[in-house]
Write an enzyme that holds these catalytic residues in place. Structure first.
Site, short mmCIF file in Angstrom:
data_model
loop_
_atom_site.label_atom_id
_atom_site.label_comp_id
_atom_site.label_asym_id
_atom_site.label_seq_id
_atom_site.Cartn_x
_atom_site.Cartn_y
_atom_site.Cartn_z
NE ARG A 196 86.09 33.68 80.82
CZ ARG A 196 86.69 32.64 80.28
NH1 ARG A 196 87.94 32.73 79.89
NH2 ARG A 196 86.05 31.50 80.10
CG ASP A 239 83.56 23.60 74.56
OD1 ASP A 239 84.68 23.81 75.07
OD2 ASP A 239 82.69 24.49 74.42
CB CYS A 242 87.59 20.57 76.19
SG CYS A 242 86.27 20.16 77.34
NE ARG A 266 94.75 25.45 74.64
CZ ARG A 266 94.66 26.70 74.20
NH1 ARG A 266 95.73 27.38 73.85
NH2 ARG A 266 93.50 27.30 74.11
#
Length: 315
Positions: A163, A92, A250, A139
């Site tokens: 999640r 990060d 990031c 990414r």
């Protein structure tokens, strides 16, 4: 001169984000300092600081401020003296620190791989045509779409528990996390499968914890030198030089991994268009002493090969 160590009445203040993973990393830092100097837990105070990245969960990271989303407020408190050190997930971290701050201490690196997390399948190859995949990482999004352009990739932010709830609710068939985070949290029951780095190259510095300090604090510098992991520092010197040369962060689709083999550093790199339509890769080996220069050279080669509009995501 004897080192002026922290005490329960004058503790060392450790700044961190408030997520379970961030706290685990702060506690690991505390435990290593306790062991190195035979200090009680009460000689340290863990200070939770809320960052911009933690406050906004309904938009992609790229849209809400660029570099420093998870560090700015912590670094402000470090500069002002409200905390003595700051503990960060290195993936990060921007490649440049604010004036007056140094980032030169790393803990031993964890598993660098990405984790494929799903309640129904075990790998990307098992996903049905057009399946929905959740990720907040540009990414990972680019890498997934490059390999499987048929997939539907949706924004997926929040902690591990959030999640998993989204997976249970059918929002997506799978998501991706870092194996390092799952290991540090002891989440062995999570339905996760490590993705080999040949299949998905990780983010620069993934799996590494960095500890930031003020440049004018020699006491803290001496304490941190006792817990610094030299091999991790050697690997990140290459990876972060590469990232800096690409002007990445990031929030950009850049991957890179340096690995040690005796006195040799083997480095692999990948850059992608955000939509996954094109990916460029490179690899090189060098001595440890030349690793940072190698990282920059790899970045330059990739830049030279890239089409003119390839780096539009940097603007």
């Amino acid at each position: 001169m004897a080192l002026n160590l922290p005490t329960p009445t004058s503790p060392l203040r450790i700044g961190t984000r408030g997520s379970p993973l961030a706290l685990a990393q702060a506690y690991e830092t505390r435990a290593r300092l306790m062991a190195a100097f035979d200090l009680p837990e009460e000689a340290f105070e863990v200070v939770v600081i809320k960052t911009t990245g933690d406050a906004i969960l309904d938009r992609p990271l790229k849209e809400i401020g660029g570099k420093g989303l998870f560090t700015r407020e912590i670094e402000d408190d470090l500069l002002s003296g409200q905390i003595d050190i700051a503990v960060h997930s290195m993936k990060d971290m921007p490649v440049e620190q604010p004036a007056g701050l140094l980032l030169d201490t790393y803990l031993p690196r964890e598993d660098v791989r990405d984790a494929f997390v799903s309640l129904t399948v075990n790998s990307i190859s098992q996903l049905e045509q057009g399946a929905t995949v959740g990720t907040s990482s540009l990414r990972r999004r680019a890498q997934i779409l490059h390999r499987r352009p048929d997939l539907n990739v949706v924004e997926f932010r929040g902690n591990v528990q959030t999640r998993l709830k989204k997976l249970n609710a059918g929002v997506a068939t799978c998501t991706f996390l870092a194996m390092a985070g799952l290991n540090r949290l002891g989440l062995d029951a999570i339905p996760a499968t490590g993705i080999e780095t040949d299949d998905m190259l990780p983010a620069v510095a993934q799996g590494a914890i960095g500890i930031e300090r003020r440049g004018d604090d020699p006491r803290v510098a001496e304490m941190l030198s006792a817990i610094h992991d030299i091999p991790t520092g050697q690997r990140l010197a290459c990876e972060r030089a590469y990232l800096a040369q690409l002007e990445g962060s990031c929030e950009t689709p850049i991957a890179g991994l340096a690995e040690l083999d005796g006195g040799t550093v083997n480095f692999r790199a990948e850059i992608l268009r955000p939509d996954g339509t094109e990916a460029l890769s490179d690899a090189e080996s060098s001595t440890i002493e030349d690793a940072a220069e190698m990282g920059r050279a790899v970045a330059d080669r990739l830049t030279a090969r890239a089409p003119k509009d390839f780096f539009d995501w940097r603007s």
